[in-house]
Motif scaffolding. Structure first.
Motif, PDB file in Angstrom:
ATOM      1  N   SER B  71      -0.918  -0.714   0.894  1.00 42.69           N
ATOM      2  CA  SER B  71      -1.622  -0.952   2.159  1.00 42.69           C
ATOM      3  C   SER B  71      -1.523   0.250   3.078  1.00 42.69           C
ATOM      4  O   SER B  71      -2.472   0.548   3.811  1.00 42.69           O
ATOM      5  CB  SER B  71      -1.042  -2.179   2.856  1.00 42.69           C
ATOM      6  OG  SER B  71      -0.847  -3.200   1.937  1.00 42.69           O
ATOM      7  N   VAL B  72      -0.373   0.951   3.034  1.00 40.60           N
ATOM      8  CA  VAL B  72      -0.226   2.154   3.865  1.00 40.60           C
ATOM      9  C   VAL B  72      -1.220   3.219   3.437  1.00 40.60           C
ATOM     10  O   VAL B  72      -1.866   3.870   4.270  1.00 40.60           O
ATOM     11  CB  VAL B  72       1.226   2.673   3.774  1.00 40.60           C
ATOM     12  CG1 VAL B  72       1.330   4.078   4.311  1.00 40.60           C
ATOM     13  CG2 VAL B  72       2.151   1.770   4.528  1.00 40.60           C
ATOM     14  N   LEU B  73      -1.405   3.367   2.117  1.00 41.59           N
ATOM     15  CA  LEU B  73      -2.386   4.344   1.626  1.00 41.59           C
ATOM     16  C   LEU B  73      -3.802   3.939   2.037  1.00 41.59           C
ATOM     17  O   LEU B  73      -4.616   4.795   2.428  1.00 41.59           O
ATOM     18  CB  LEU B  73      -2.274   4.444   0.102  1.00 41.59           C
ATOM     19  CG  LEU B  73      -2.893   5.671  -0.511  1.00 41.59           C
ATOM     20  CD1 LEU B  73      -2.265   6.907   0.057  1.00 41.59           C
ATOM     21  CD2 LEU B  73      -2.710   5.643  -1.998  1.00 41.59           C
ATOM     22  N   PHE B  74      -4.090   2.649   1.960  1.00 39.96           N
ATOM     23  CA  PHE B  74      -5.393   2.129   2.407  1.00 39.96           C
ATOM     24  C   PHE B  74      -5.622   2.449   3.880  1.00 39.96           C
ATOM     25  O   PHE B  74      -6.704   2.915   4.274  1.00 39.96           O
ATOM     26  CB  PHE B  74      -5.418   0.619   2.168  1.00 39.96           C
ATOM     27  CG  PHE B  74      -6.743  -0.028   2.396  1.00 39.96           C
ATOM     28  CD1 PHE B  74      -7.686  -0.057   1.391  1.00 39.96           C
ATOM     29  CD2 PHE B  74      -7.049  -0.605   3.610  1.00 39.96           C
ATOM     30  CE1 PHE B  74      -8.907  -0.650   1.599  1.00 39.96           C
ATOM     31  CE2 PHE B  74      -8.264  -1.201   3.820  1.00 39.96           C
ATOM     32  CZ  PHE B  74      -9.193  -1.222   2.818  1.00 39.96           C
ATOM     33  N   ALA B  75      -4.587   2.233   4.703  1.00 38.11           N
ATOM     34  CA  ALA B  75      -4.711   2.524   6.134  1.00 38.11           C
ATOM     35  C   ALA B  75      -4.915   4.010   6.370  1.00 38.11           C
ATOM     36  O   ALA B  75      -5.688   4.402   7.257  1.00 38.11           O
ATOM     37  CB  ALA B  75      -3.477   2.025   6.869  1.00 38.11           C
TER      38      ALA B  75
ATOM     39  N   LEU C  77      -7.025  -2.973  -4.194  1.00 38.08           N
ATOM     40  CA  LEU C  77      -6.028  -3.656  -3.360  1.00 38.08           C
ATOM     41  C   LEU C  77      -6.184  -5.168  -3.451  1.00 38.08           C
ATOM     42  O   LEU C  77      -5.197  -5.903  -3.579  1.00 38.08           O
ATOM     43  CB  LEU C  77      -6.162  -3.185  -1.912  1.00 38.08           C
ATOM     44  CG  LEU C  77      -4.951  -3.431  -1.026  1.00 38.08           C
ATOM     45  CD1 LEU C  77      -3.733  -2.809  -1.657  1.00 38.08           C
ATOM     46  CD2 LEU C  77      -5.160  -2.858   0.337  1.00 38.08           C
ATOM     47  N   VAL C  78      -7.450  -5.654  -3.432  1.00 42.23           N
ATOM     48  CA  VAL C  78      -7.686  -7.102  -3.533  1.00 42.23           C
ATOM     49  C   VAL C  78      -7.239  -7.628  -4.892  1.00 42.23           C
ATOM     50  O   VAL C  78      -6.652  -8.715  -4.989  1.00 42.23           O
ATOM     51  CB  VAL C  78      -9.169  -7.411  -3.247  1.00 42.23           C
ATOM     52  CG1 VAL C  78      -9.507  -8.830  -3.623  1.00 42.23           C
ATOM     53  CG2 VAL C  78      -9.464  -7.196  -1.790  1.00 42.23           C
ATOM     54  N   GLY C  79      -7.482  -6.830  -5.946  1.00 40.09           N
ATOM     55  CA  GLY C  79      -7.026  -7.242  -7.261  1.00 40.09           C
ATOM     56  C   GLY C  79      -5.516  -7.331  -7.352  1.00 40.09           C
ATOM     57  O   GLY C  79      -4.968  -8.249  -7.968  1.00 40.09           O
ATOM     58  N   PHE C  80      -4.843  -6.377  -6.714  1.00 49.26           N
ATOM     59  CA  PHE C  80      -3.373  -6.394  -6.704  1.00 49.26           C
ATOM     60  C   PHE C  80      -2.847  -7.646  -6.014  1.00 49.26           C
ATOM     61  O   PHE C  80      -1.996  -8.364  -6.546  1.00 49.26           O
ATOM     62  CB  PHE C  80      -2.889  -5.120  -6.013  1.00 49.26           C
ATOM     63  CG  PHE C  80      -1.416  -4.899  -6.080  1.00 49.26           C
ATOM     64  CD1 PHE C  80      -0.733  -5.070  -7.260  1.00 49.26           C
ATOM     65  CD2 PHE C  80      -0.726  -4.494  -4.957  1.00 49.26           C
ATOM     66  CE1 PHE C  80       0.622  -4.858  -7.322  1.00 49.26           C
ATOM     67  CE2 PHE C  80       0.621  -4.281  -5.011  1.00 49.26           C
ATOM     68  CZ  PHE C  80       1.297  -4.455  -6.195  1.00 49.26           C
ATOM     69  N   VAL C  81      -3.393  -7.924  -4.817  1.00 48.84           N
ATOM     70  CA  VAL C  81      -2.949  -9.115  -4.083  1.00 48.84           C
ATOM     71  C   VAL C  81      -3.299 -10.385  -4.844  1.00 48.84           C
ATOM     72  O   VAL C  81      -2.513 -11.337  -4.910  1.00 48.84           O
ATOM     73  CB  VAL C  81      -3.556  -9.124  -2.664  1.00 48.84           C
ATOM     74  CG1 VAL C  81      -3.113 -10.355  -1.914  1.00 48.84           C
ATOM     75  CG2 VAL C  81      -3.139  -7.903  -1.913  1.00 48.84           C
ATOM     76  N   GLY C 131      -3.571   1.876  -9.731  1.00 50.02           N
ATOM     77  CA  GLY C 131      -4.120   3.176 -10.092  1.00 50.02           C
ATOM     78  C   GLY C 131      -5.521   3.367  -9.545  1.00 50.02           C
ATOM     79  O   GLY C 131      -5.849   4.426  -8.996  1.00 50.02           O
ATOM     80  N   LEU C 132      -6.353   2.332  -9.661  1.00 49.77           N
ATOM     81  CA  LEU C 132      -7.717   2.399  -9.093  1.00 49.77           C
ATOM     82  C   LEU C 132      -7.671   2.602  -7.589  1.00 49.77           C
ATOM     83  O   LEU C 132      -8.406   3.434  -7.031  1.00 49.77           O
ATOM     84  CB  LEU C 132      -8.457   1.110  -9.443  1.00 49.77           C
ATOM     85  CG  LEU C 132      -9.898   1.000  -8.970  1.00 49.77           C
ATOM     86  CD1 LEU C 132     -10.743   2.007  -9.702  1.00 49.77           C
ATOM     87  CD2 LEU C 132     -10.426  -0.394  -9.174  1.00 49.77           C
ATOM     88  N   GLU C 133      -6.764   1.871  -6.931  1.00 48.14           N
ATOM     89  CA  GLU C 133      -6.689   1.956  -5.467  1.00 48.14           C
ATOM     90  C   GLU C 133      -6.238   3.347  -5.028  1.00 48.14           C
ATOM     91  O   GLU C 133      -6.831   3.935  -4.119  1.00 48.14           O
ATOM     92  CB  GLU C 133      -5.726   0.876  -4.959  1.00 48.14           C
ATOM     93  CG  GLU C 133      -5.878   0.557  -3.496  1.00 48.14           C
ATOM     94  CD  GLU C 133      -4.844   1.215  -2.651  1.00 48.14           C
ATOM     95  OE1 GLU C 133      -3.799   1.579  -3.224  1.00 48.14           O
ATOM     96  OE2 GLU C 133      -5.060   1.362  -1.454  1.00 48.14           O
ATOM     97  N   VAL C 134      -5.188   3.878  -5.692  1.00 44.78           N
ATOM     98  CA  VAL C 134      -4.667   5.187  -5.287  1.00 44.78           C
ATOM     99  C   VAL C 134      -5.695   6.277  -5.563  1.00 44.78           C
ATOM    100  O   VAL C 134      -5.932   7.156  -4.721  1.00 44.78           O
ATOM    101  CB  VAL C 134      -3.342   5.462  -6.016  1.00 44.78           C
ATOM    102  CG1 VAL C 134      -2.904   6.888  -5.804  1.00 44.78           C
ATOM    103  CG2 VAL C 134      -2.284   4.525  -5.529  1.00 44.78           C
ATOM    104  N   PHE C 135      -6.350   6.216  -6.729  1.00 43.19           N
ATOM    105  CA  PHE C 135      -7.365   7.222  -7.067  1.00 43.19           C
ATOM    106  C   PHE C 135      -8.496   7.209  -6.036  1.00 43.19           C
ATOM    107  O   PHE C 135      -8.889   8.257  -5.503  1.00 43.19           O
ATOM    108  CB  PHE C 135      -7.914   6.937  -8.468  1.00 43.19           C
ATOM    109  CG  PHE C 135      -9.280   7.496  -8.708  1.00 43.19           C
ATOM    110  CD1 PHE C 135      -9.470   8.863  -8.772  1.00 43.19           C
ATOM    111  CD2 PHE C 135     -10.372   6.659  -8.845  1.00 43.19           C
ATOM    112  CE1 PHE C 135     -10.723   9.378  -8.986  1.00 43.19           C
ATOM    113  CE2 PHE C 135     -11.625   7.170  -9.056  1.00 43.19           C
ATOM    114  CZ  PHE C 135     -11.804   8.530  -9.118  1.00 43.19           C
ATOM    115  N   ALA C 136      -9.002   5.993  -5.716  1.00 43.55           N
ATOM    116  CA  ALA C 136     -10.125   5.934  -4.787  1.00 43.55           C
ATOM    117  C   ALA C 136      -9.703   6.364  -3.392  1.00 43.55           C
ATOM    118  O   ALA C 136     -10.448   7.067  -2.705  1.00 43.55           O
ATOM    119  CB  ALA C 136     -10.694   4.519  -4.766  1.00 43.55           C
TER     120      ALA C 136
END
Lengths: 84, 89, 152
Positions: B71-75, C77-81, C131-136
């Protein structure tokens, strides 16, 4: 004994490259010195048997943050305080 | 002038203080309490089926930390996107 | 519009592109067997984006689209949650797939073993989502910084 000497060399290299990154007025050279710091630090992590942290440090510290610093420098100024 | 003279003194005092504190915690390489580590090493592979104990801890036992880290990275991405004009002009 | 660097740099970047991406996918897929996982793997693939930006300029960004990258970030992120909530019958982040014999749920041999990809239940799926979230996210940061109009 050889393990400790390798670690001392690595730690001295980390401190020296961090010092040069701080002292250089050319910001591109500073970014490269920071990348060298991250690379030596990831080697140190690997020697201390933390390969997960070593991979993350090498990917983010040496790869991505250098690219983002270079992009930020190209958008602003290359020399510190506007002088050459 | 006064502040510039007192800077090295403050730095030296802080350096000695932090060095003494770091040596007074416990000797390096010897954690003071090892029950948690022993439990994870003994039962991690059995309970999660993962060969990599670090992945078992990061994504299973301590999953909430990873969630907040993502979430921090998202923010951060959202902040850069807002600040540097990625949206409508 | 940035045109990029010289043809030599472009060719070397094009050659280095595929190994970097494949290595990042390997680090993500083997996150439960070898050191690595979602965060370092996504960062390695995002290094590819930075390489493309610096060597090829910004002409290809429109074809990818920032909206698609932003959507991929949210999807990760939604997939992770969602994967974490799916085990809510017992607890949050309950690894309900392990040992069931289903997808990624095969039983493991205890003790030192060579490792098999279809084990560990939810952990590989969470690795892929992260991995998808961090890459994007990191690609979005790099692209937004590179294409920003800054007055000197």
């Amino acid at each position: 004994m050889i393990f400790e000497s390798i670690q001392v060399i690595l730690l001295v290299g980390i401190v020296a490259s961090a010092f040069f990154a701080l002292k250089n007025t050319d910001l591109v050279a500073s970014a490269i010195f920071l990348a060298a710091t991250s690379l030596l630090l990831s080697t140190e992590f690997y020697l201390l048997q933390a390969p997960d942290v070593a991979i993350a440090e090498a990917a983010i510290g040496a790869g991505l943050s250098t690219a983002i610093f270079i992009v930020a420098i190209t958008k602003t100024e290359r020399w510190e305080n506007g002088k050459k | 002038m006064e502040r510039n003279k007192s800077k090295p003194i403050v730095a030296a005092i802080l350096f000695v203080f932090l060095l003494a504190m770091s040596f007074s915690i416990h000797p390096a390489g010897k954690p003071s309490e090892t029950k948690m580590d022993d439990f994870f090493i003994a039962h991690g592979q059995e309970e999660t089926g993962s060969n990599n104990i670090v992945a078992a801890i990061v994504f299973d036992y301590r999953g909430m930390d990873t969630l907040v880290e993502a979430s921090v990275l998202f923010a951060a991405a959202t902040g850069v996107f807002i600040a540097l004009g990625g949206g409508k002009k | 519009m940035n045109k990029g660097l010289s043809p030599i740099v472009k060719n070397v970047a094009a050659v280095a592109l595929v190994p970097i991406t494949v290595f990042g996918l390997y680090v993500i897929a083997h996150g439960h067997l070898t050191p690595g996982g979602g965060f370092p793997g996504g960062a390695i693939i995002a290094t590819m984006t930075a390489l493309l930006l610096i060597s090829f300029g910004t002409s290809w960004v429109k074809a990818i689209g920032k909206e698609r990258l932003s959507m991929a970030e949210s999807l990760g992120l939604v997939g992770f949650v969602g994967l974490a909530i799916m085990g809510i019958g017992k607890s949050f982040f309950n690894n309900f797939l392990v040992g069931q014999g289903l997808f990624f749920g095969n039983a493991v041999a205890f003790g030192p073993n060579p490792g098999w990809l279809g084990t560990a239940g939810l952990i590989p799926l969470m690795n892929m989502a992260v991995g998808l979230e961090v890459f994007a996210a990191i690609s979005l940061i790099a692209i937004t910084m590179f294409t920003a109009e800054v007055s000197k």
